[in-house]
Scaffold this active site. Structure first.
Site, PDB file in Angstrom:
ATOM      1  N   GLY A  58      -8.890 -82.950  72.567  1.00 51.07           N
ATOM      2  CA  GLY A  58      -8.699 -83.807  71.411  1.00 51.07           C
ATOM      3  C   GLY A  58      -7.596 -84.800  71.702  1.00 51.07           C
ATOM      4  O   GLY A  58      -6.418 -84.521  71.495  1.00 51.07           O
ATOM      5  N   ALA A  64       1.933 -89.477  64.718  1.00 53.82           N
ATOM      6  CA  ALA A  64       1.495 -90.467  65.700  1.00 53.82           C
ATOM      7  C   ALA A  64       0.337 -91.263  65.122  1.00 53.82           C
ATOM      8  O   ALA A  64      -0.402 -90.768  64.263  1.00 53.82           O
ATOM      9  CB  ALA A  64       1.067 -89.794  67.001  1.00 53.82           C
ATOM     10  N   LYS A 107       3.552 -77.537  55.596  1.00 47.67           N
ATOM     11  CA  LYS A 107       2.895 -78.738  56.114  1.00 47.67           C
ATOM     12  C   LYS A 107       1.605 -79.011  55.358  1.00 47.67           C
ATOM     13  O   LYS A 107       1.292 -80.163  55.029  1.00 47.67           O
ATOM     14  CB  LYS A 107       2.612 -78.578  57.608  1.00 47.67           C
ATOM     15  CG  LYS A 107       1.924 -79.797  58.214  1.00 47.67           C
ATOM     16  CD  LYS A 107       1.660 -79.622  59.701  1.00 47.67           C
ATOM     17  CE  LYS A 107       0.934 -80.837  60.270  1.00 47.67           C
ATOM     18  NZ  LYS A 107       0.648 -80.688  61.719  1.00 47.67           N
ATOM     19  N   ASN A 148      -2.796 -87.047  52.270  1.00 52.34           N
ATOM     20  CA  ASN A 148      -3.947 -87.479  53.066  1.00 52.34           C
ATOM     21  C   ASN A 148      -5.126 -87.973  52.240  1.00 52.34           C
ATOM     22  O   ASN A 148      -5.659 -89.069  52.486  1.00 52.34           O
ATOM     23  CB  ASN A 148      -4.391 -86.352  53.999  1.00 52.34           C
ATOM     24  CG  ASN A 148      -3.451 -86.170  55.173  1.00 52.34           C
ATOM     25  OD1 ASN A 148      -2.276 -86.533  55.109  1.00 52.34           O
ATOM     26  ND2 ASN A 148      -3.952 -85.594  56.241  1.00 52.34           N
ATOM     27  N   ASN A 183       0.949 -94.583  53.772  1.00 58.31           N
ATOM     28  CA  ASN A 183       1.613 -93.459  53.104  1.00 58.31           C
ATOM     29  C   ASN A 183       2.637 -93.887  52.062  1.00 58.31           C
ATOM     30  O   ASN A 183       2.726 -93.310  50.973  1.00 58.31           O
ATOM     31  CB  ASN A 183       2.315 -92.576  54.142  1.00 58.31           C
ATOM     32  CG  ASN A 183       1.354 -91.869  55.064  1.00 58.31           C
ATOM     33  OD1 ASN A 183       0.134 -92.015  54.958  1.00 58.31           O
ATOM     34  ND2 ASN A 183       1.883 -91.105  55.998  1.00 58.31           N
ATOM     35  N   ASN A 233       2.772 -95.585  58.077  1.00 59.31           N
ATOM     36  CA  ASN A 233       1.698 -94.862  58.753  1.00 59.31           C
ATOM     37  C   ASN A 233       0.386 -94.893  57.981  1.00 59.31           C
ATOM     38  O   ASN A 233       0.369 -94.874  56.751  1.00 59.31           O
ATOM     39  CB  ASN A 233       2.079 -93.383  58.942  1.00 59.31           C
ATOM     40  CG  ASN A 233       3.157 -93.190  59.975  1.00 59.31           C
ATOM     41  OD1 ASN A 233       3.776 -94.138  60.430  1.00 59.31           O
ATOM     42  ND2 ASN A 233       3.391 -91.942  60.323  1.00 59.31           N
TER      43      ASN A 233
END
Length: 309
Positions: free
Chosen positions: A7, A130, A185, A193, A203, A253
């Site tokens: 991945g 990322a 998390k 999300n 975000n 992001n």
């Protein structure tokens, strides 16, 4: 040490680029354009400080190219690809090799264990962020600690890869119980999300716009209620405040779910908000906001082909 990262999306490419100067690393992904770009030019990494570098990394779309002798298979695929990733990992791994998941959501470890055996699977949690900028290009978007689960039978091997991660710039700690961090998390992802994907915003907008912030808070409140019903102690006192902090800290992001929706790809809604809905139903905790978010994202996925430009 030989590592296969299965991945090579944003997180896989980030970890691959940071680890490659320290050990033998292979990136494995089905996205041909991305892999070909890495084969030609390496991973083009934009660091947190804005500096850029090119890092040579072995990359392939064919998992058999990796060969055997892999000490660690790190799984970064989307949740619906976890079983296939485990199948790919099986012939790569040494007899005592281990598979590590640091994916979003709940249930990936169990899927891997069904293929590889529970004794060969390890849970991790990372809060690094990322973003893929294009084929072969990734930006390191946020840094925080990484945690790996350990147990006596594999303690030395987990310690070695934790030390390698730390040398690569990923501060890593060991834990014999990751439930608190995994749920911590998860709840942040629950808040951010799906809403960013539905609204098609970065975000930070969720913390700035009052109606969006109210929806984020409501989704988080339901997830916290489910966690409490499960007996989970979260790693922060105020889940609303922590989720807003993350939204602000990662304001520029695009969430992974937004990226999936923009590309017309399947999302991970089932293992994030969907996990809250399923656990809520099992525990008798109402989750109407998360149920609605799940249905909205599922509707987005089902209508990709009919989308109006």
């Amino acid at each position: 040490m030989k590592i296969a990262i299965i991945g090579a999306g944003a997180m896989g490419s980030l970890f691959g680029a940071r680890l490659a100067p320290l050990c033998d690393v292979w990136l494995v992904d089905a996205w041909e354009e991305h892999i070909q770009a890495i084969q030609r030019n390496g991973v083009q990494l934009t660091n947190l400080d804005g500096s850029t570098e090119r890092v040579a990394v072995y990359a392939t779309t064919d998992p058999t190219t990796v060969g055997g002798g892999v000490d660690w298979a790190i799984i970064f695929v989307k949740s619906h690809q976890t079983a296939q990733a485990a199948v790919w990992a099986a012939p790569m791994l040494k007899a005592d090799g281990l598979a590590l998941t640091m994916q979003n959501g709940l249930g990936n470890l169990e899927v891997m264990a069904d293929v590889l055996g529970a004794e060969r699977c390890v849970q991790g949690v990372t809060s690094h962020g990322a973003t893929l900028l294009g084929p072969g290009q990734v930006r390191h978007a946020g840094a925080a600690a990484t945690y790996l689960a350990t147990r006596p039978a594999i303690a030395e091997r987990v310690q070695r890869i934790a030390e390698l991660f730390t040398r690569a710039g990923f501060e890593t700690h060991l834990s014999d119980n990751l439930d608190s961090l995994l749920w911590g998390k998860l709840i942040i992802n629950v808040g951010i999300n799906a809403l960013t994907a539905i609204l098609r915003v970065r975000n930070g907008v969720l913390a700035e716009v009052a109606p969006a912030r109210a929806l984020m808070d409501a989704a988080v409140d339901e997830a916290v209620a489910v966690a409490r019903a499960r007996g989970i102690t979260l790693p922060y006192v105020d889940a609303r405040a922590r989720t807003r902090e993350v939204a602000v800290a990662t304001a520029a992001n695009r969430s992974s779910m937004l990226a999936d929706v923009l590309r017309g790809f399947p999302t991970e809604i089932e293992v994030i908000n969907g996990a809250i809905v399923r656990e809520g139903a099992r525990l008798g905790v109402a989750t109407p906001v998360n149920q609605t978010l799940v249905q909205l994202v599922q509707a987005l996925e089902a209508t990709y082909a009919q989308r109006v430009a």
